[in-house]
Design an enzyme around this catalytic site. Structure first.
Site, PDB file in Angstrom:
ATOM      1  N   CYS A 177       0.843  -1.193   0.000  1.00 48.02           N
ATOM      2  CA  CYS A 177       0.000   0.000   0.000  1.00 48.02           C
ATOM      3  C   CYS A 177       0.877   1.241   0.000  1.00 48.02           C
ATOM      4  O   CYS A 177       1.915   1.275   0.684  1.00 48.02           O
ATOM      5  CB  CYS A 177      -0.887  -0.026   1.240  1.00 48.02           C
ATOM      6  SG  CYS A 177      -2.021   1.366   1.372  1.00 48.02           S
ATOM      7  N   HIS A 236      -9.479  -3.639  -1.590  1.00 41.98           N
ATOM      8  CA  HIS A 236      -8.411  -2.901  -0.896  1.00 41.98           C
ATOM      9  C   HIS A 236      -8.757  -1.408  -0.842  1.00 41.98           C
ATOM     10  O   HIS A 236      -8.650  -0.777   0.215  1.00 41.98           O
ATOM     11  CB  HIS A 236      -7.086  -3.138  -1.628  1.00 41.98           C
ATOM     12  CG  HIS A 236      -5.923  -2.410  -1.044  1.00 41.98           C
ATOM     13  ND1 HIS A 236      -4.950  -3.042  -0.301  1.00 41.98           N
ATOM     14  CD2 HIS A 236      -5.561  -1.098  -1.101  1.00 41.98           C
ATOM     15  CE1 HIS A 236      -4.052  -2.148   0.073  1.00 41.98           C
ATOM     16  NE2 HIS A 236      -4.397  -0.966  -0.403  1.00 41.98           N
ATOM     17  N   GLU A 237      -9.176  -0.840  -1.981  1.00 45.67           N
ATOM     18  CA  GLU A 237      -9.462   0.599  -2.023  1.00 45.67           C
ATOM     19  C   GLU A 237     -10.732   0.953  -1.253  1.00 45.67           C
ATOM     20  O   GLU A 237     -10.777   1.977  -0.568  1.00 45.67           O
ATOM     21  CB  GLU A 237      -9.544   1.096  -3.471  1.00 45.67           C
ATOM     22  CG  GLU A 237      -8.257   0.942  -4.268  1.00 45.67           C
ATOM     23  CD  GLU A 237      -7.014   1.521  -3.609  1.00 45.67           C
ATOM     24  OE1 GLU A 237      -7.115   2.487  -2.829  1.00 45.67           O
ATOM     25  OE2 GLU A 237      -5.917   1.004  -3.871  1.00 45.67           O
ATOM     26  N   HIS A 250     -10.042   1.397   2.318  1.00 46.13           N
ATOM     27  CA  HIS A 250      -9.493   2.715   2.677  1.00 46.13           C
ATOM     28  C   HIS A 250     -10.589   3.698   3.048  1.00 46.13           C
ATOM     29  O   HIS A 250     -10.458   4.429   4.037  1.00 46.13           O
ATOM     30  CB  HIS A 250      -8.672   3.300   1.527  1.00 46.13           C
ATOM     31  CG  HIS A 250      -7.247   2.858   1.513  1.00 46.13           C
ATOM     32  ND1 HIS A 250      -6.358   3.159   2.517  1.00 46.13           N
ATOM     33  CD2 HIS A 250      -6.552   2.157   0.585  1.00 46.13           C
ATOM     34  CE1 HIS A 250      -5.177   2.647   2.213  1.00 46.13           C
ATOM     35  NE2 HIS A 250      -5.269   2.026   1.056  1.00 46.13           N
TER      36      HIS A 250
END
Length: 181
Positions: free
Chosen positions: A100, A142-143, A146
């Protein structure tokens, strides 16, 4: 080129759930997206979320045609996704090595669902909806993490599978079946 500083793990804003975007097709949103795109490309990433450059909005982007960090992965269409929602289409998961921009120099083995459907809006407020599998699905999850205030180390099941990139890459070279993100 408005490249921004990438906020790093340890900064409390990265652990905060982002706010919905309520105004589309406006100068502020276009500027945010340009800053995200320029920063992602400058840092060699294949995805980025607005909180990583200090903006607590539900905006993510991802995609690449080819990337030297992921030479074995199929292209993923470049996508700007605002206020994304995700639907898990299978309970099947696979572990893959993730890194990341906000956790530089480290990698961890993270389980992710193998098939998802995601939807949201582009910067002009037009609906976006796709089914994603494999690496594409991993990137989206993953995004979205965030903008939900979750960094990938929080998803690692066994911290023996978390460490410095150069050590992990050597470990990967000695194993088969893992993808580095």
């Amino acid at each position: 080129m408005p490249v921004k500083t990438v906020i790093r793990m340890g900064t409390s804003s990265l652990l905060t759930k982002s706010k919905l975007v309520t105004q589309f097709a406006c100068a502020e949103l276009y500027e945010l997206i340009k800053n995200m795109r320029d920063t992602m490309h400058e840092k060699g990433g294949v995805g980025i979320a607005a909180p990583q450059i200090g903006c607590n909005k539900r905006v993510i982007m991802f995609g690449f045609d080819e990337n030297p960090r992921y030479p074995n992965e199929q292209p993923v269409p470049f996508t700007v996704l605002i206020n994304p929602e995700i639907e898990i289409l299978t309970n099947e998961t696979i572990e893959g090595w993730e890194g990341c921009l906000s956790v530089p120099g480290l990698r961890g083995l993270v389980p992710r669902f193998t098939k998802i459907k995601y939807k949201g809006f582009d910067e002009d407020g037009k609906a976006v909806e796709r089914i994603a599998e494999g690496f594409h699905a991993r990137m989206v999850q993953h995004e979205i993490d965030h903008i939900d205030g979750i960094l990938y180390p929080l998803r690692i099941k066994d911290l023996r599978n978390f460490g410095f990139e150069e050590v992990i890459l050597e470990k990967i070279r000695n194993q088969q079946g893992f993808t580095v993100v």
